[in-house]
Scaffold this motif. Structure first.
Motif, mmCIF file in Angstrom:
data_model
loop_
_atom_site.group_PDB
_atom_site.id
_atom_site.type_symbol
_atom_site.label_atom_id
_atom_site.label_comp_id
_atom_site.label_asym_id
_atom_site.label_seq_id
_atom_site.Cartn_x
_atom_site.Cartn_y
_atom_site.Cartn_z
ATOM 1 N N LEU A 45 0.834 -1.196 0.000
ATOM 2 C CA LEU A 45 0.000 0.000 0.000
ATOM 3 C C LEU A 45 0.872 1.251 0.000
ATOM 4 C CD1 LEU A 45 -2.761 -0.807 2.671
ATOM 5 C CD2 LEU A 45 -2.801 -1.249 0.216
ATOM 6 N N VAL A 46 0.626 2.141 -0.948
ATOM 7 C CA VAL A 46 1.284 3.447 -0.981
ATOM 8 C C VAL A 46 0.298 4.442 -0.390
ATOM 9 C CG1 VAL A 46 2.335 5.210 -2.451
ATOM 10 C CG2 VAL A 46 2.562 2.779 -3.047
ATOM 11 N N THR A 47 0.628 5.002 0.781
ATOM 12 C CA THR A 47 -0.378 5.671 1.599
ATOM 13 C C THR A 47 -0.271 7.188 1.644
ATOM 14 O OG1 THR A 47 0.960 5.496 3.605
ATOM 15 C CG2 THR A 47 -0.513 3.638 3.073
ATOM 16 N N ARG A 48 0.810 7.781 1.155
ATOM 17 C CA ARG A 48 0.976 9.229 1.268
ATOM 18 C C ARG A 48 0.798 9.895 -0.094
ATOM 19 N NH1 ARG A 48 5.922 9.511 5.776
ATOM 20 N NH2 ARG A 48 4.807 8.245 7.328
ATOM 21 N N PRO A 290 -9.540 0.713 -1.068
ATOM 22 C CA PRO A 290 -8.610 1.765 -0.682
ATOM 23 C C PRO A 290 -7.883 2.441 -1.836
ATOM 24 C CG PRO A 290 -7.582 -0.350 -0.324
ATOM 25 C CD PRO A 290 -9.001 -0.638 -0.765
ATOM 26 N N GLY A 291 -7.885 1.841 -3.043
ATOM 27 C CA GLY A 291 -7.181 2.518 -4.110
ATOM 28 C C GLY A 291 -7.086 1.714 -5.382
ATOM 29 N N ILE A 292 -6.050 2.004 -6.148
ATOM 30 C CA ILE A 292 -5.907 1.554 -7.520
ATOM 31 C C ILE A 292 -4.747 0.576 -7.622
ATOM 32 C CG2 ILE A 292 -5.476 2.346 -9.888
ATOM 33 C CD1 ILE A 292 -6.469 5.172 -8.776
ATOM 34 N N ALA A 293 -4.994 -0.587 -8.201
ATOM 35 C CA ALA A 293 -3.966 -1.636 -8.267
ATOM 36 C C ALA A 293 -3.014 -1.412 -9.436
ATOM 37 C CB ALA A 293 -4.628 -3.001 -8.394
ATOM 38 N N ARG A 294 -1.750 -1.644 -9.177
ATOM 39 C CA ARG A 294 -0.711 -1.660 -10.204
ATOM 40 C C ARG A 294 0.203 -2.853 -9.932
ATOM 41 N NH1 ARG A 294 -3.732 1.354 -12.291
ATOM 42 N NH2 ARG A 294 -3.391 3.497 -12.996
ATOM 43 N N PHE A 295 1.089 -3.174 -10.907
ATOM 44 C CA PHE A 295 1.960 -4.332 -10.792
ATOM 45 C C PHE A 295 3.363 -3.926 -11.239
ATOM 46 C CE2 PHE A 295 -2.361 -5.466 -11.943
ATOM 47 C CZ PHE A 295 -2.733 -6.177 -10.815
ATOM 48 N N VAL A 315 -2.081 1.733 -5.001
ATOM 49 C CA VAL A 315 -1.906 3.169 -4.784
ATOM 50 C C VAL A 315 -3.146 3.625 -4.018
ATOM 51 C CG1 VAL A 315 -1.502 5.389 -5.860
ATOM 52 C CG2 VAL A 315 -0.627 3.310 -6.950
ATOM 53 N N ALA A 316 -2.987 3.782 -2.720
ATOM 54 C CA ALA A 316 -4.131 3.925 -1.816
ATOM 55 C C ALA A 316 -4.647 5.364 -1.831
ATOM 56 C CB ALA A 316 -3.748 3.490 -0.412
#
Length: 413
Positions: A45-48, A290-295, A315-316
């Motif tokens: 999770l990328v939270t900021r 919570p957000g958008i999935a990437r790989f 990408v939260a």
């Protein structure tokens, strides 16, 4: 930062009702966190906010699920989805993404969408005409759901008689929780949707009309700018993505207003605040959560954390949009907020194509509810509202009461 992945507690009703205290703790503990998300899958999770903004434009982070190293991601996809729906714009990278998006982008420009406002207003008023005499409604079932479904169906050329069926299949396809859904039910819904879309496209070939699907068929058959699987996948994406998040924007926005009576009064007193209010609803409690999935195509370093190649990155945006380093008093709903560059619609080349339409529908829908339903109030205690379990956030039902009105509105004049 702990090396043990944190479990997102989708089985906890309190988390589903309000996940933001949990999210705030995650963000405070570190900008990138390993987590177990819906279906038992692991992600980073990328939270900021600043990290999330950069990640959404990072070409090393792919939208194509085939770049993921965890085989469970593909295994959990229903067979029909793997066979027919992996080529949507959402899961494509350039150059395919560029080509596919170009085919439909003209239909969703701000100018073209603005031309739909009178029709959206007519649909909104007709839906409310059915409930204003009663003084009670479920603003999801009676309003927030049928409004965007009707709008996107008319834009695409989908018969009104078919709309309840594809809504049911969509619910079965996207429902997620703490445990994986029943594969037979989900795959059955995907097969029904594939069969329906194939038949719909053939009907459009036999009888072309002035709608978006007929134009896409021309691009497929005459101009050869997409293949048959891409055509089916594009139809699916436009149909489903064209309404499901807008339902949550409308329902979530009204729910937020009912939970903040001062903001509700301000918006009633000054309807000119509606555009800013829509942006604040999207930031405060947006429909994607919570957000958008990437790989990760390769090892990627974000905020000093190395994410390995093939890892799933979320990408939260829901967490980043309450980052106090970017937004003043981020846990406060403020419909007058001006500096509101939220990430609810994404960022970069995958920025939501339907954002202008969602904004328009949100403004018309919520504005019409506030104008036509005086003394609006929840019909149940707030704690009894049920929220969608993951991925797409919004109330499943929104029972309300209001002062009834016997006179329908003639918005066709």
């Amino acid at each position: 930062m702990s090396q043990q992945p944190v479990l997102l507690p989708y089985a906890d009703p309190d988390f589903l009702t309000d996940p933001f205290p949990f999210y705030r703790q995650l963000r405070d503990e570190g900008p990138v966190r390993r987590a177990v998300i819906a279906g038992g899958l692991e992600a980073w999770l990328v939270t900021r906010y600043e990290d999330a903004l950069a990640a959404l434009s990072d070409p090393r982070l792919s939208s194509d699920i085939r770049d993921a190293s965890d085989p469970r991601l593909m295994q959990q996809l229903p067979a029909t989805e793997r066979e027919s729906f992996l080529s949507t714009m959402l899961r494509a990278d350039p150059p395919d993404h560029t080509r596919l998006r170009r085919l439909v982008s003209k239909a969703f420009t701000a100018r073209r969408v603005a031309e739909l406002r009178p029709r959206v207003q007519v649909i909104s008023d007709r839906l409310l005409d059915a409930v204003v005499p009663t003084g009670r409604a479920d603003l999801i079932t009676d309003f927030a759901l049928p409004l965007p479904v009707t709008v996107i169906s008319e834009l695409l050329g989908v018969p009104s008689t078919d709309r309840h069926e594809f809504q049911r299949w969509t619910d079965e396809m996207i429902r997620r929780g703490s445990e994986p859904p029943d594969p037979a039910v989900v795959d059955g819904a995907w097969r029904h949707m594939r069969s329906y879309l194939t038949g719909l496209l053939q009907a459009k070939r036999d009888r072309p009309a002035d709608d978006l699907l007929s134009a896409l068929i021309v691009a497929r058959d005459s101009e050869q700018r997409l293949d048959e699987d891409e055509l089916v996948a594009m139809t699916f994406l436009l149909l489903v993505a064209g309404y499901i998040t807008t339902v949550n924007l409308i329902g979530g926005g009204i729910s937020a207003l009912l939970a903040h009576p001062d903001q509700l009064r301000s918006l009633r007193d000054d309807p000119a605040l509606l555009p800013d209010a829509i942006e604040e609803f999207l930031r405060y409690d947006g429909p994607v959560n919570p957000g958008i999935a990437r790989f990760a195509r390769e090892d990627v370093e974000i905020a000093g954390v190395t994410i390995p190649r093939g890892a799933t990155v979320v990408v939260a945006s829901a967490i980043a949009d309450r980052d106090p380093e970017r937004f003043a008093d981020p846990d406060h709903l403020d419909i007058t907020r001006r500096d509101n560059a939220h990430l609810a619609f994404g960022h970069g080349i995958h920025y939501c194509l339907g954002a202008p339409l969602a904004r328009l529908e949100g403004q018309v829908a919520i504005g019409t509810v506030l104008r036509r339903l005086p003394d609006l109030a929840l019909a149940v205690p707030p704690g009894e509202l049920r929220w969608r379990p993951s991925g797409l956030r919004g109330p499943e039902h929104l029972p309300v009461t209001f002062t009834p009105d016997r006179l329908p509105v003639d918005s066709s004049a």
